[in-house]
Design a protein around this motif. Structure first.
Motif, PDB file in Angstrom:
ATOM      1  N   ARG A   1       0.774  -1.109   0.064  1.00 15.44           N
ATOM      2  CA  ARG A   1      -0.034   0.168   0.009  1.00 15.44           C
ATOM      3  C   ARG A   1       0.798   1.250   0.160  1.00 15.44           C
ATOM      4  O   ARG A   1       0.488   2.372  -0.766  1.00 15.44           O
ATOM      5  N   GLU A   2       1.876   1.174   0.912  1.00 20.18           N
ATOM      6  CA  GLU A   2       2.956   2.342   0.902  1.00 20.18           C
ATOM      7  C   GLU A   2       3.440   2.691  -0.468  1.00 20.18           C
ATOM      8  O   GLU A   2       3.712   3.650  -0.907  1.00 20.18           O
ATOM      9  N   CYS A   3       4.103   1.744  -1.094  1.00 17.69           N
ATOM     10  CA  CYS A   3       4.512   1.555  -2.410  1.00 17.69           C
ATOM     11  C   CYS A   3       3.564   1.954  -3.531  1.00 17.69           C
ATOM     12  O   CYS A   3       3.826   3.020  -4.387  1.00 17.69           O
ATOM     13  N   ALA A   4       2.150   1.680  -3.376  1.00 20.27           N
ATOM     14  CA  ALA A   4       1.436   2.263  -4.523  1.00 20.27           C
ATOM     15  C   ALA A   4       1.319   3.603  -4.119  1.00 20.27           C
ATOM     16  O   ALA A   4       1.009   4.532  -4.993  1.00 20.27           O
ATOM     17  N   ASN A   5       1.259   4.089  -2.802  1.00 18.65           N
ATOM     18  CA  ASN A   5       1.268   5.503  -2.452  1.00 18.65           C
ATOM     19  C   ASN A   5       2.316   6.357  -3.047  1.00 18.65           C
ATOM     20  O   ASN A   5       2.316   7.330  -3.546  1.00 18.65           O
ATOM     21  N   TRP A   6       3.582   5.598  -3.139  1.00 23.72           N
ATOM     22  CA  TRP A   6       4.652   6.189  -3.634  1.00 23.72           C
ATOM     23  C   TRP A   6       4.758   6.672  -5.169  1.00 23.72           C
ATOM     24  O   TRP A   6       4.894   7.676  -5.452  1.00 23.72           O
ATOM     25  N   VAL A   7       4.171   5.501  -5.601  1.00 21.63           N
ATOM     26  CA  VAL A   7       3.840   5.812  -7.086  1.00 21.63           C
ATOM     27  C   VAL A   7       2.926   6.819  -7.474  1.00 21.63           C
ATOM     28  O   VAL A   7       3.167   7.596  -8.215  1.00 21.63           O
ATOM     29  N   SER A   8       1.807   6.892  -6.932  1.00 21.07           N
ATOM     30  CA  SER A   8       0.867   7.771  -6.981  1.00 21.07           C
ATOM     31  C   SER A   8       1.220   9.243  -6.415  1.00 21.07           C
ATOM     32  O   SER A   8       0.953  10.105  -7.268  1.00 21.07           O
ATOM     33  N   SER A   9       2.202   9.260  -5.628  1.00 18.55           N
ATOM     34  CA  SER A   9       2.605  10.733  -5.082  1.00 18.55           C
ATOM     35  C   SER A   9       3.564  11.285  -6.118  1.00 18.55           C
ATOM     36  O   SER A   9       3.403  12.473  -6.607  1.00 18.55           O
ATOM     37  N   ILE A  10       4.235  10.478  -6.815  1.00 19.72           N
ATOM     38  CA  ILE A  10       5.297  11.036  -7.976  1.00 19.72           C
ATOM     39  C   ILE A  10       4.340  11.331  -9.167  1.00 19.72           C
ATOM     40  O   ILE A  10       4.547  12.378  -9.789  1.00 19.72           O
ATOM     41  N   ALA A  11       3.160  10.662  -9.302  1.00 18.41           N
ATOM     42  CA  ALA A  11       2.346  10.801 -10.537  1.00 18.41           C
ATOM     43  C   ALA A  11       1.568  12.206 -10.049  1.00 18.41           C
ATOM     44  O   ALA A  11       1.550  13.110 -10.849  1.00 18.41           O
ATOM     45  N   LEU A  12       0.889  12.361  -8.871  1.00 19.16           N
ATOM     46  CA  LEU A  12       0.289  13.612  -8.465  1.00 19.16           C
ATOM     47  C   LEU A  12       0.985  14.645  -8.557  1.00 19.16           C
ATOM     48  O   LEU A  12       0.692  15.697  -9.154  1.00 19.16           O
ATOM     49  N   LEU A  13       2.195  14.687  -7.725  1.00 18.12           N
ATOM     50  CA  LEU A  13       2.984  15.861  -7.781  1.00 18.12           C
ATOM     51  C   LEU A  13       3.751  16.099  -9.026  1.00 18.12           C
ATOM     52  O   LEU A  13       3.715  17.301  -9.449  1.00 18.12           O
ATOM     53  N   GLY A  14       4.160  15.198  -9.624  1.00 18.73           N
ATOM     54  CA  GLY A  14       5.051  15.331 -11.040  1.00 18.73           C
ATOM     55  C   GLY A  14       4.179  16.115 -12.111  1.00 18.73           C
ATOM     56  O   GLY A  14       4.363  16.915 -12.664  1.00 18.73           O
ATOM     57  N   LEU A  15       2.934  15.667 -12.278  1.00 18.37           N
ATOM     58  CA  LEU A  15       1.973  16.034 -13.327  1.00 18.37           C
ATOM     59  C   LEU A  15       1.291  17.545 -12.893  1.00 18.37           C
ATOM     60  O   LEU A  15       1.164  18.267 -13.564  1.00 18.37           O
ATOM     61  N   ALA A  16       0.867  17.393 -11.562  1.00 15.25           N
ATOM     62  CA  ALA A  16       0.070  18.429 -11.104  1.00 15.25           C
ATOM     63  C   ALA A  16       1.090  19.553 -11.000  1.00 15.25           C
ATOM     64  O   ALA A  16       0.307  20.780 -11.374  1.00 15.25           O
ATOM     65  N   SER A  17       2.247  19.665 -10.721  1.00 14.77           N
ATOM     66  CA  SER A  17       3.074  20.764 -10.548  1.00 14.77           C
ATOM     67  C   SER A  17       3.383  21.392 -11.896  1.00 14.77           C
ATOM     68  O   SER A  17       3.831  22.584 -11.690  1.00 14.77           O
ATOM     69  N   VAL A  18       3.368  20.644 -13.044  1.00 12.37           N
ATOM     70  CA  VAL A  18       3.673  21.309 -14.258  1.00 12.37           C
ATOM     71  C   VAL A  18       2.701  22.194 -14.641  1.00 12.37           C
ATOM     72  O   VAL A  18       2.923  23.193 -15.500  1.00 12.37           O
ATOM     73  N   VAL A  19       1.550  22.254 -14.067  1.00 11.42           N
ATOM     74  CA  VAL A  19       0.326  23.044 -14.740  1.00 11.42           C
ATOM     75  C   VAL A  19       0.259  24.119 -13.353  1.00 11.42           C
ATOM     76  O   VAL A  19      -0.872  24.676 -13.382  1.00 11.42           O
ATOM     77  N   TYR A  20       1.172  24.057 -12.364  1.00  8.83           N
ATOM     78  CA  TYR A  20       0.959  25.528 -11.599  1.00  8.83           C
ATOM     79  C   TYR A  20       1.095  26.540 -12.313  1.00  8.83           C
ATOM     80  O   TYR A  20       1.935  26.844 -13.247  1.00  8.83           O
TER      81      TYR A  20
END
Lengths: 483, 83
Positions: A237-256
């Motif tokens: 579950r923590e590993c899935a959250n790791w992947v999800s956090s990279i996707a969430l922050l990586g993708l969302a931050s470029v449309v700041y």
């Protein structure tokens, strides 16, 4: 010299420098057009661009929220170094295509891309408004987090002389002043000074983290003895959250919006790609350092929970300052660095907020100086309203970051999707945006922030993409059959 | 004069970005048993040291990829972007 006197003195000196920079930026302005006020007439050179990108990307969330989350979760939060780096990786998908269009067509706000790409296509205005509203909510959330952090740090740096509420209100007024009089120039110049201060402060903090506790190995052993789960290999579950956090922050931050506006504001494409090459190393100097600081706090500060854990860094520094006058000066420097990080993000967010609301929500023309005035008034109103909200913080800084990203990530198809795939249609992208945002917001309101470790915003993006792709293909097929 | 990147630059950049993707996959300890006792490497639990090592490599490869990226200053120098 008492800690309070020292803190007040460095704070006053620091604020004096900010006022001076704001005044200098005011004198340097060329005219009152939105391009000059919001983008410094597209003239940011390499040192200033790099430092403003750095100081804007690393905020109060990074310097207070990340150590707090590392304290709560342990070594698994090393993922933060990865997701902050992912931002500069994902920019590869946006910058080479967006930058030339921005220069050629004089873009000022993110909405200018939507206008350019979708033109008078049905659903284009709705998509621009949808994106602008999500960005406005995300920017408001981001600014709120900075104001909360400002209050905490001002209180701490002055050893309690400045109460939390006065820190929020006073520093908000300072940011508003130099942002209003100097625009992007003042923001970028103060960011440059604040970025240097932040780096110096963080290096001092790293020295202390590694030195004071007998080194990294001793710290890790102490953490393992007290809280074995903080050192254990993460489960699925923590590993899935790791992947999800990279996707969430990586993708969302470029449309700041503030990141997109820095792509527009660079003096040249060469300057921009060099600044981004340098930015890729900054998570080591910043995120990793604050993560280790949060973990080092586990054996020293027991049983801090919820919002309280966000005060880990100020508490550590208070301990450090108590060990001698020289350490008190260094601790004050670190706190000032943290304050610099917070204020540098707040000013950038505020500038973007005014421009996005004025141009993308209310559709004021980007060549008209009255748009600049309108943007300034909006920024002032937003700052006043959010400062009031910040007086009683309810959520952890990390949770505020996640909420913002879960909404912002829904803008990704309108930018990354539409810039790479000609088939994307405005109505379909708008329907995807609504579906993804409704799923993410609905799940958050229902008290379900993650499913199986995956952020609901990332799941919402999946739905958003599906609707946008299927809808665009359907519209394309209908158009072909009509022809 | 076209400033389009040469094929070797494009290929090298693509390889670098693919390696970045692989390193991201390796940085997450999905292949380790959660019950395994971590050893200390450079003062960090071994799985954390692996993650930090991967991120250091990613930073170098990504910086190189940015230096090889051609960001044109005019839209006609790129193919197929937007309208």
């Amino acid at each position: 010299v008492s800690a309070a006197t020292l803190g007040v003195t460095v704070l006053v000196l620091y604020l004096g420098v900010l006022f001076a920079i704001g005044a200098a930026a005011h004198r340097a302005r060329r005219d009152d057009t939105p391009a000059d006020h919001f983008l410094a007439s597209r003239g940011l050179g390499l040192p200033v661009l790099f430092l403003t990108l750095y100081a804007t990307a690393y905020s109060g969330n990074s310097l207070l929220g990340y150590p707090g989350e590392a304290y709560r979760r342990g070594f698994a939060f090393v993922m933060a170094t990865g997701f902050m780096m992912a931002i500069v990786v994902v920019f590869h998908a946006l910058v080479p295509r967006l930058r030339p269009l921005a220069v050629a067509h004089g873009f000022v706000t993110p909405g200018d891309w939507i206008r350019h790409r979708f033109g008078a296509e049905p659903g284009g205005t709705a998509l621009r408004l949808g994106v602008a509203l999500l960005m406005t909510v995300a920017l408001g959330n981001f600014l709120l987090a900075q104001l909360v952090a400002m209050g905490h740090v001002a209180h701490q740096v002055t050893d309690g002389v400045v109460p939390y509420w006065a820190g929020v209100v006073g520093l908000a007024a300072v940011v508003l002043f130099y942002e209003t009089v100097g625009g992007m120039r003042a923001v970028a110049w103060t960011d440059a000074a604040q970025g240097v201060l932040m780096l110096v402060g963080l290096l001092a903090l790293l020295g202390w983290v590694l030195g004071d506790q007998g080194g990294l190995a001793a710290t890790t052993r102490a953490v393992a003895a007290l809280r074995p789960a903080a050192v254990a290999v993460p489960g699925p579950r923590e590993c899935a959250n790791w992947v999800s956090s990279i996707a969430l922050l990586g993708l969302a931050s470029v449309v700041y919006p503030q990141a997109i506006q820095r792509i527009y504001a660079a003096r040249s494409a060469t300057v921009l790609r060099r600044a981004l090459a340098m930015m890729t190393f900054m998570p080591f100097a910043t995120t990793l350092v604050v993560t280790l600081a949060g973990i080092a706090a586990i054996p020293r500060l027991e049983h801090l929970g919820g919002v309280e854990a966000d005060t880990v860094v100020p508490r550590l520094l208070a301990d450090w300052a108590a060990t001698g006058p020289a350490f008190a000066v260094l601790a004050a420097l670190v706190l000032l660095g943290a304050l610099a990080a917070i204020m540098s993000t707040a000013d950038s967010v505020l500038l973007s907020f005014g421009s996005v609301v004025a141009e993308d929500v209310f559709d004021w023309p980007r060549e008209d100086p009255r748009t600049t005035q309108f943007g300034r008034r909006i920024a002032a109103g937003a700052m006043a309203a959010l400062a009031l909200l910040a007086l009683s913080p309810q959520l952890t800084l990390w949770r505020l970051i996640e909420l913002k990203m879960e909404l912002l990530i829904q803008c990704v198809p309108a930018f990354l999707g539409a810039i790479h795939w000609r088939m994307v249609r405005a109505r379909a992208a708008c329907a995807g945006l609504v579906a993804g945002s409704a799923l993410a917001a609905g799940a958050v309101l229902a008290g379900v922030p993650r499913l199986g470790g995956i952020h609901v915003g990332v799941l919402g993006l999946g739905v958003n993409l599906l609707v946008a792709v299927l809808g665009s293909l359907g519209e394309g097929a209908r158009a072909s059959s009509r022809e | 004069v076209s400033r389009a990147p040469g094929p070797w630059r494009r290929r090298t950049r693509a390889v670098l970005l693919a390696l970045v993707g692989v390193l991201y996959g390796l940085s997450i300890p999905w292949y380790r048993s959660a019950a395994a006792e971590p050893r200390l490497v450079l003062g960090l639990p071994d799985w954390v040291a692996v993650a930090v090592g991967c991120y250091a490599a990613i930073a170098c490869l990504n910086a190189l990829a940015w230096l090889l990226t051609d960001v044109p200053d005019a839209p006609d120098e790129i193919d197929g972007a937007g309208r």
